[in-house]
Design a protein around this motif. Structure first.
Motif, PDB file in Angstrom:
ATOM      1  N   ARG A 120       4.472  -0.809  12.924  1.00 39.94           N
ATOM      2  CA  ARG A 120       4.104   0.616  13.060  1.00 39.94           C
ATOM      3  C   ARG A 120       5.323   1.500  12.782  1.00 39.94           C
ATOM      4  O   ARG A 120       5.243   2.492  12.071  1.00 39.94           O
ATOM      5  CB  ARG A 120       3.575   0.926  14.469  1.00 39.94           C
ATOM      6  CG  ARG A 120       2.474   0.021  14.987  1.00 39.94           C
ATOM      7  CD  ARG A 120       1.102   0.369  14.463  1.00 39.94           C
ATOM      8  NE  ARG A 120       0.893   0.051  13.062  1.00 39.94           N
ATOM      9  CZ  ARG A 120       0.737  -1.193  12.559  1.00 39.94           C
ATOM     10  NH1 ARG A 120       0.796  -2.258  13.323  1.00 39.94           N
ATOM     11  NH2 ARG A 120       0.539  -1.383  11.273  1.00 39.94           N
ATOM     12  N   PHE A 121       6.462   1.112  13.360  1.00 38.26           N
ATOM     13  CA  PHE A 121       7.687   1.892  13.165  1.00 38.26           C
ATOM     14  C   PHE A 121       8.129   1.844  11.702  1.00 38.26           C
ATOM     15  O   PHE A 121       8.536   2.841  11.122  1.00 38.26           O
ATOM     16  CB  PHE A 121       8.807   1.337  14.068  1.00 38.26           C
ATOM     17  CG  PHE A 121       8.746   1.791  15.502  1.00 38.26           C
ATOM     18  CD1 PHE A 121       7.569   1.751  16.228  1.00 38.26           C
ATOM     19  CD2 PHE A 121       9.890   2.272  16.141  1.00 38.26           C
ATOM     20  CE1 PHE A 121       7.515   2.162  17.558  1.00 38.26           C
ATOM     21  CE2 PHE A 121       9.860   2.695  17.469  1.00 38.26           C
ATOM     22  CZ  PHE A 121       8.661   2.637  18.180  1.00 38.26           C
ATOM     23  N   ALA A 122       8.036   0.652  11.100  1.00 38.31           N
ATOM     24  CA  ALA A 122       8.475   0.473   9.711  1.00 38.31           C
ATOM     25  C   ALA A 122       7.546   1.202   8.739  1.00 38.31           C
ATOM     26  O   ALA A 122       7.997   1.814   7.766  1.00 38.31           O
ATOM     27  CB  ALA A 122       8.543  -1.016   9.380  1.00 38.31           C
ATOM     28  N   GLU A 123       6.235   1.135   9.011  1.00 38.29           N
ATOM     29  CA  GLU A 123       5.280   1.817   8.122  1.00 38.29           C
ATOM     30  C   GLU A 123       5.464   3.335   8.194  1.00 38.29           C
ATOM     31  O   GLU A 123       5.315   4.031   7.187  1.00 38.29           O
ATOM     32  CB  GLU A 123       3.844   1.419   8.472  1.00 38.29           C
ATOM     33  CG  GLU A 123       3.448   0.023   7.987  1.00 38.29           C
ATOM     34  CD  GLU A 123       3.185  -0.044   6.474  1.00 38.29           C
ATOM     35  OE1 GLU A 123       3.040   1.019   5.843  1.00 38.29           O
ATOM     36  OE2 GLU A 123       3.147  -1.168   5.928  1.00 38.29           O
ATOM     37  N   ALA A 124       5.780   3.848   9.388  1.00 39.23           N
ATOM     38  CA  ALA A 124       6.071   5.286   9.505  1.00 39.23           C
ATOM     39  C   ALA A 124       7.289   5.632   8.654  1.00 39.23           C
ATOM     40  O   ALA A 124       7.312   6.645   7.936  1.00 39.23           O
ATOM     41  CB  ALA A 124       6.314   5.655  10.973  1.00 39.23           C
ATOM     42  N   ALA A 125       8.303   4.747   8.689  1.00 34.76           N
ATOM     43  CA  ALA A 125       9.511   4.976   7.896  1.00 34.76           C
ATOM     44  C   ALA A 125       9.207   4.893   6.397  1.00 34.76           C
ATOM     45  O   ALA A 125       9.718   5.690   5.595  1.00 34.76           O
ATOM     46  CB  ALA A 125      10.594   3.969   8.283  1.00 34.76           C
ATOM     47  N   LEU A 126       8.357   3.924   5.999  1.00 35.51           N
ATOM     48  CA  LEU A 126       7.989   3.804   4.584  1.00 35.51           C
ATOM     49  C   LEU A 126       7.313   5.078   4.076  1.00 35.51           C
ATOM     50  O   LEU A 126       7.532   5.512   2.947  1.00 35.51           O
ATOM     51  CB  LEU A 126       7.039   2.614   4.379  1.00 35.51           C
ATOM     52  CG  LEU A 126       7.672   1.219   4.321  1.00 35.51           C
ATOM     53  CD1 LEU A 126       6.566   0.158   4.260  1.00 35.51           C
ATOM     54  CD2 LEU A 126       8.614   1.083   3.119  1.00 35.51           C
ATOM     55  N   GLN A 127       6.483   5.669   4.925  1.00 36.34           N
ATOM     56  CA  GLN A 127       5.775   6.894   4.531  1.00 36.34           C
ATOM     57  C   GLN A 127       6.752   8.023   4.220  1.00 36.34           C
ATOM     58  O   GLN A 127       6.633   8.684   3.186  1.00 36.34           O
ATOM     59  CB  GLN A 127       4.804   7.335   5.640  1.00 36.34           C
ATOM     60  CG  GLN A 127       3.574   6.447   5.791  1.00 36.34           C
ATOM     61  CD  GLN A 127       2.573   6.601   4.647  1.00 36.34           C
ATOM     62  OE1 GLN A 127       2.588   7.590   3.916  1.00 36.34           O
ATOM     63  NE2 GLN A 127       1.707   5.604   4.504  1.00 36.34           N
ATOM     64  N   VAL A 128       7.727   8.245   5.092  1.00 34.28           N
ATOM     65  CA  VAL A 128       8.637   9.373   4.846  1.00 34.28           C
ATOM     66  C   VAL A 128       9.647   9.048   3.744  1.00 34.28           C
ATOM     67  O   VAL A 128      10.249   9.960   3.158  1.00 34.28           O
ATOM     68  CB  VAL A 128       9.367   9.840   6.139  1.00 34.28           C
ATOM     69  CG1 VAL A 128       8.344  10.300   7.168  1.00 34.28           C
ATOM     70  CG2 VAL A 128      10.274   8.760   6.704  1.00 34.28           C
ATOM     71  N   ARG A 129       9.805   7.745   3.438  1.00 32.44           N
ATOM     72  CA  ARG A 129      10.635   7.371   2.293  1.00 32.44           C
ATOM     73  C   ARG A 129       9.840   7.469   0.993  1.00 32.44           C
ATOM     74  O   ARG A 129      10.378   7.290  -0.089  1.00 32.44           O
ATOM     75  CB  ARG A 129      11.160   5.939   2.455  1.00 32.44           C
ATOM     76  CG  ARG A 129      12.101   5.745   3.637  1.00 32.44           C
ATOM     77  CD  ARG A 129      12.453   4.278   3.815  1.00 32.44           C
ATOM     78  NE  ARG A 129      13.441   3.836   2.837  1.00 32.44           N
ATOM     79  CZ  ARG A 129      13.643   2.551   2.504  1.00 32.44           C
ATOM     80  NH1 ARG A 129      12.907   1.602   3.062  1.00 32.44           N
ATOM     81  NH2 ARG A 129      14.561   2.224   1.618  1.00 32.44           N
ATOM     82  N   GLY A 130       8.519   7.681   1.101  1.00 30.88           N
ATOM     83  CA  GLY A 130       7.665   7.744  -0.089  1.00 30.88           C
ATOM     84  C   GLY A 130       7.482   6.392  -0.746  1.00 30.88           C
ATOM     85  O   GLY A 130       7.250   6.293  -1.941  1.00 30.88           O
ATOM     86  N   MET A 131       7.584   5.320   0.045  1.00 33.39           N
ATOM     87  CA  MET A 131       7.572   3.967  -0.519  1.00 33.39           C
ATOM     88  C   MET A 131       6.410   3.126   0.006  1.00 33.39           C
ATOM     89  O   MET A 131       6.492   1.894   0.031  1.00 33.39           O
ATOM     90  CB  MET A 131       8.910   3.273  -0.208  1.00 33.39           C
ATOM     91  CG  MET A 131      10.094   3.954  -0.875  1.00 33.39           C
ATOM     92  SD  MET A 131      11.692   3.294  -0.314  1.00 33.39           S
ATOM     93  CE  MET A 131      11.634   1.639  -1.010  1.00 33.39           C
ATOM     94  N   ALA A 132       5.323   3.790   0.419  1.00 35.86           N
ATOM     95  CA  ALA A 132       4.218   3.047   1.033  1.00 35.86           C
ATOM     96  C   ALA A 132       3.180   2.571   0.021  1.00 35.86           C
ATOM     97  O   ALA A 132       2.136   2.049   0.409  1.00 35.86           O
ATOM     98  CB  ALA A 132       3.568   3.890   2.122  1.00 35.86           C
ATOM     99  N   GLY A 133       3.448   2.752  -1.274  1.00 34.72           N
ATOM    100  CA  GLY A 133       2.540   2.213  -2.290  1.00 34.72           C
ATOM    101  C   GLY A 133       1.192   2.909  -2.286  1.00 34.72           C
ATOM    102  O   GLY A 133       1.101   4.125  -2.150  1.00 34.72           O
ATOM    103  N   ASP A 134       0.129   2.109  -2.403  1.00 36.56           N
ATOM    104  CA  ASP A 134      -1.215   2.681  -2.535  1.00 36.56           C
ATOM    105  C   ASP A 134      -1.689   3.399  -1.272  1.00 36.56           C
ATOM    106  O   ASP A 134      -2.631   4.179  -1.328  1.00 36.56           O
ATOM    107  CB  ASP A 134      -2.228   1.567  -2.877  1.00 36.56           C
ATOM    108  CG  ASP A 134      -2.052   1.064  -4.297  1.00 36.56           C
ATOM    109  OD1 ASP A 134      -1.352   1.752  -5.076  1.00 36.56           O
ATOM    110  OD2 ASP A 134      -2.588  -0.013  -4.616  1.00 36.56           O
ATOM    111  N   HIS A 135      -1.064   3.099  -0.122  1.00 42.88           N
ATOM    112  CA  HIS A 135      -1.491   3.803   1.097  1.00 42.88           C
ATOM    113  C   HIS A 135      -0.522   4.925   1.470  1.00 42.88           C
ATOM    114  O   HIS A 135      -0.504   5.387   2.616  1.00 42.88           O
ATOM    115  CB  HIS A 135      -1.746   2.835   2.251  1.00 42.88           C
ATOM    116  CG  HIS A 135      -0.558   2.016   2.680  1.00 42.88           C
ATOM    117  ND1 HIS A 135      -0.099   0.919   2.002  1.00 42.88           N
ATOM    118  CD2 HIS A 135       0.251   2.118   3.760  1.00 42.88           C
ATOM    119  CE1 HIS A 135       0.937   0.385   2.629  1.00 42.88           C
ATOM    120  NE2 HIS A 135       1.190   1.111   3.697  1.00 42.88           N
ATOM    121  N   GLN A 136       0.252   5.373   0.497  1.00 39.78           N
ATOM    122  CA  GLN A 136       1.180   6.489   0.723  1.00 39.78           C
ATOM    123  C   GLN A 136       0.410   7.800   0.916  1.00 39.78           C
ATOM    124  O   GLN A 136      -0.553   8.077   0.206  1.00 39.78           O
ATOM    125  CB  GLN A 136       2.104   6.625  -0.496  1.00 39.78           C
ATOM    126  CG  GLN A 136       3.051   7.824  -0.457  1.00 39.78           C
ATOM    127  CD  GLN A 136       4.147   7.659   0.595  1.00 39.78           C
ATOM    128  OE1 GLN A 136       4.723   6.601   0.741  1.00 39.78           O
ATOM    129  NE2 GLN A 136       4.407   8.728   1.348  1.00 39.78           N
TER     130      GLN A 136
END
Lengths: 335, 385
Positions: free
Chosen positions: B340-356
């Motif tokens: 959960r913490f990492a996915e939140a970080a991926l979102q603000v890095r713009g690196m969440a792929g298709d679920h961005q």
């Protein structure tokens, strides 16, 4: 780095088998005494951190009930390490360093009498290649002791002398479990428990708990006439595989001691938590302690060993975990 | 004042019911290597290692970090092992961040994992202890009455949980690492799945997964040199309360509400629903989405279900929740909070792929555990605080 000090400490007696109390009930009076002595309430504490092991209680989430001993209401900022309480102390020290807390409550507790401790400790070993052989903790330590003896690093007499010293020191400690006057010759006449270890080479199995209050700067001075200031606290973990380590020294203790600045001044007192006599010698050597240092005035782990609860003038405190001194923590304290 | 800390590397394994091709060390290493690659650093750059997992009995190894440390480059370094029940993945990330924020270390690797295929979690949770009643319920049996309590209090429509389950599994189809990939997921499919612990149906529960999640965190001067976007930690918070005592509100625990208020205050957030762009919330049973919408102060008490019902938590809603598919789609228990913490970080890095989520600037990572009594959260942003 901020000045952080130990301002209060309390402990239960170390006993072979606590029959009347569960882990939480052992802990309740310890935490109560700590708060009473320091003159604080729960509301004064900014951070709570504990150390324990589920496998000692034989129950998942065993540490959760520790919150009952704290009386965590209103809810508290709290964390837990599945390690000895000494590492909980480290985490609390970190939280104070980052400005998250000014006053932290740390506790450790264990009730290994619930099971067969030496066999339970076998579950710490590599589950694929080592643990299926069920090597118990005493046997693993005996392998190391045999290596030390064969290579002339220590003698059985050296080891017996450690036991005699620690048990004699423990006479002054009302919380210690194994104490009294013994002679080296008398001890060496005892049979082996697991060759080359005799019973006196092994720490007892102890139930018990301890708690520490940690405070920053002026807060520490307010709470305590003579706080024990932490001048260095470091810990290092080695690989576990016995084949890739130098078992004739404690490399991790050496590194932690160097970083913590153990040799920056004379050490008056050292409290070492090695569970076997030959390991206490290795830790003593890794710390570079000489005759000016009083070692284990409390009796150390060889006199009472409530594992997970061994936390603590210029003094050095030591804690260990894992087989053959795998992981070690060193804390330098000044009055 | 604390040092600024940034997440500069994230690595996750593929989540699956059984990763039998990997040992436990192999599982952790897969995640750790990916995090190091993402951070552009090597094992030698790491100053300390922080490992997290749920109860040791889940795999039957006592303090497994001792044998795992070597596999993730921890030899002759400081190593900590965190365990705070189900919130452990989040708490572990918070401890790792503390090591940087305190100025103690420059760059830290943290890994959380569970290998449920080598264990039986329900067995490990139902050991009979002297003088205490064994619930023999597992997690679902424990939480079902709390969900019942929530439905009674809030008057939420009974299909609210089904809607969460469908949404999260649809999101998982956009996340190639997610364990459950249910191409034909639908309202009817969830509604018709067996009732396990009334009102929780089979498809409203999390799976049992193998997996690990890792992050590399560094102090400001190192993180700013990263060639990739960095997720800056604005605030972390934790709260715990005892499991049982007279008068305890287990449905909406005070520890959750206190934690949320303290977190937002630290992060300088006045109105969380407006200011937070998306959230990864620990939802192991579908109904905990509406419950934690309230518990995290996104909705007034007893109105969290409206956010779910009105689609506010969908990918195109005003507060997307569990874009990755959440715990309902991948559940390596000890890692579920860190994911959960990492996915939140991926979102603000713009690196969440298709679920961005387009333009996600500020995100919440959330984990809870025990009997709804342990909470750990963080706020990350693409901007420094």
């Amino acid at each position: 780095m901020r000045d952080v000090a130990v301002v209060a400490f309390s402990q239960s007696p170390s006993v072979r088998r606590e029959t009347d109390c569960n882990e939480v009930e052992i802990l309740i009076p310890v935490i109560h005494e700590l708060r009473t002595n320091a003159g604080i309430t729960n509301e004064d504490v900014d951070f709570v951190c504990s150390g324990s092991s589920d496998y000692l209680a034989g129950q998942s989430f065993a540490f959760v009930s520790g919150l009952d001993a704290v009386g965590a209401w209103p809810p508290v900022c709290e964390s837990h390490v599945e390690m000895d309480g000494a590492w909980a102390l480290y985490e609390a020290w970190v939280k104070i360093q980052m400005g998250y807390a000014e006053l932290a409550l740390v506790y450790g507790f264990g009730k290994p009498s619930m099971g067969d401790l030496p066999l339970t400790m076998a579950l710490q070993l590599d589950p694929y290649s080592v643990m299926p052989l069920w090597p118990d903790a005493v046997s693993i330590a005996a392998l190391q002791a045999r290596l030390l003896l064969d290579d002339g690093v220590v003698s059985e007499r050296d080891m017996a002398e450690v036991a005699v010293r620690d048990r004699a020191n423990a006479k002054q400690n009302p919380y210690a479990q194994v104490k009294g006057d013994f002679s080296v010759d008398q001890i060496l006449a005892d049979p082996y428990l697991v060759s080359p270890l005799r019973k006196h080479d092994c720490s007892p199995i102890s139930d018990g708990a301890s708690a520490i209050l940690l405070a920053a700067g002026d807060r520490a001075k307010d709470l305590c006439k003579r706080p024990a200031w932490i001048r260095g606290i470091e810990h290092i973990c080695e690989p576990q595989d016995l084949g890739v380590r130098d078992l004739k020294r404690s490399r991790s203790t050496e590194i932690a001691a160097e970083k913590a600045g153990v040799r920056a001044g004379k050490i008056d007192v050292a409290e070492l938590s090695a569970p076997f006599t030959h390991q206490e010698i290795l830790v003593e050597r890794a710390l570079g302690l000489g005759s000016e240092t009083s070692i284990n005035p409390s009796g150390g782990a060889l006199a009472g060993n409530p594992i997970m609860a061994v936390s603590a003038d210029r003094a050095v405190a030591h804690a260990t975990s894992g087989p053959c001194l795998q992981q070690n923590l060193i804390c330098v304290l000044e009055g | 004042m604390a040092e600024l800390c940034g997440v500069m590397g994230i690595g996750q394994t593929r989540y699956a019911a059984k990763r039998q091709e990997l040992s436990m060390p192999g599982l952790l290493r897969e995640a750790a290597e990916r995090a190091l690659d993402d951070a552009g650093c090597t094992w030698a750059d790491i100053d300390a290692v922080v490992i997290g997992k749920a109860p040791d009995m889940f795999e039957g190894v006592m303090m497994p970090e001792l044998f795992l440390n070597d596999a993730i480059g921890g030899a002759y370094k400081p190593m900590l092992r965190v365990h705070t029940a189900g919130s452990v993945g989040g708490s572990t990330a918070i401890v790792a961040a503390s090591l940087v924020q305190s100025g103690v270390h420059d760059r830290v690797l943290t890994v959380a994992y569970e290998k449920q295929s080598e264990s039986n979690a329900t067995w490990a949770l139902t050991i009979s202890m002297p003088f205490s009643v064994a619930t023999v319920a597992g997690a679902g049996g424990y939480f079902a009455p709390l969900v019942r309590g929530y439905i009674r209090r809030s008057g939420a429509p009974e299909d609210t949980g089904i809607r969460v389950a469908v949404k999260d599994r649809q999101n998982a189809l956009k996340n190639p690492l997610a364990h459950l990939q249910l191409e034909d997921i639908s309202f009817d499919m969830v509604a018709n799945s067996p009732m396990l612990w009334d009102p929780i149906r089979y498809l409203e529960t999390c799976p049992s997964s193998d997996g690990a999640c890792a992050m590399v965190m560094a102090k400001e001067s190192i993180a700013t040199q990263s060639t990739k976007p960095v997720a800056w930690i604005h605030a972390t918070e934790m709260r715990s309360e005892p499991t049982m005592f007279s008068g305890r509100d287990q449905v909406m625990p005070r520890a959750s509400l206190d934690n949320a208020a303290a977190l937002y205050k630290k992060a300088g957030i006045q109105n969380p629903r407006d200011e937070i762009d998306c959230a990864e919330i620990y939802v192991p049973f579908s109904w905990f989405e509406p419950m934690w919408m309230e518990g995290m102060l996104f909705a007034p008490i007893n109105e969290g279900w409206k956010m779910t019902y009105e689609g506010a938590t969908a990918l195109d809603g005003d507060l997307p929740v569990n874009m990755s598919g959440g715990v309902l789609s991948s559940n390596p228990i000890g890692a579920s909070g860190m994911i959960r913490f990492a996915e939140a970080a991926l979102q603000v890095r713009g690196m969440a792929g298709d679920h961005q989520i387009d333009g996600a600037r500020k995100a919440l990572g959330h984990a809870y555990g025990g009997g709804s009594q342990y909470f750990s959260t963080w706020i990350v942003s693409d901007q420094k605080p």
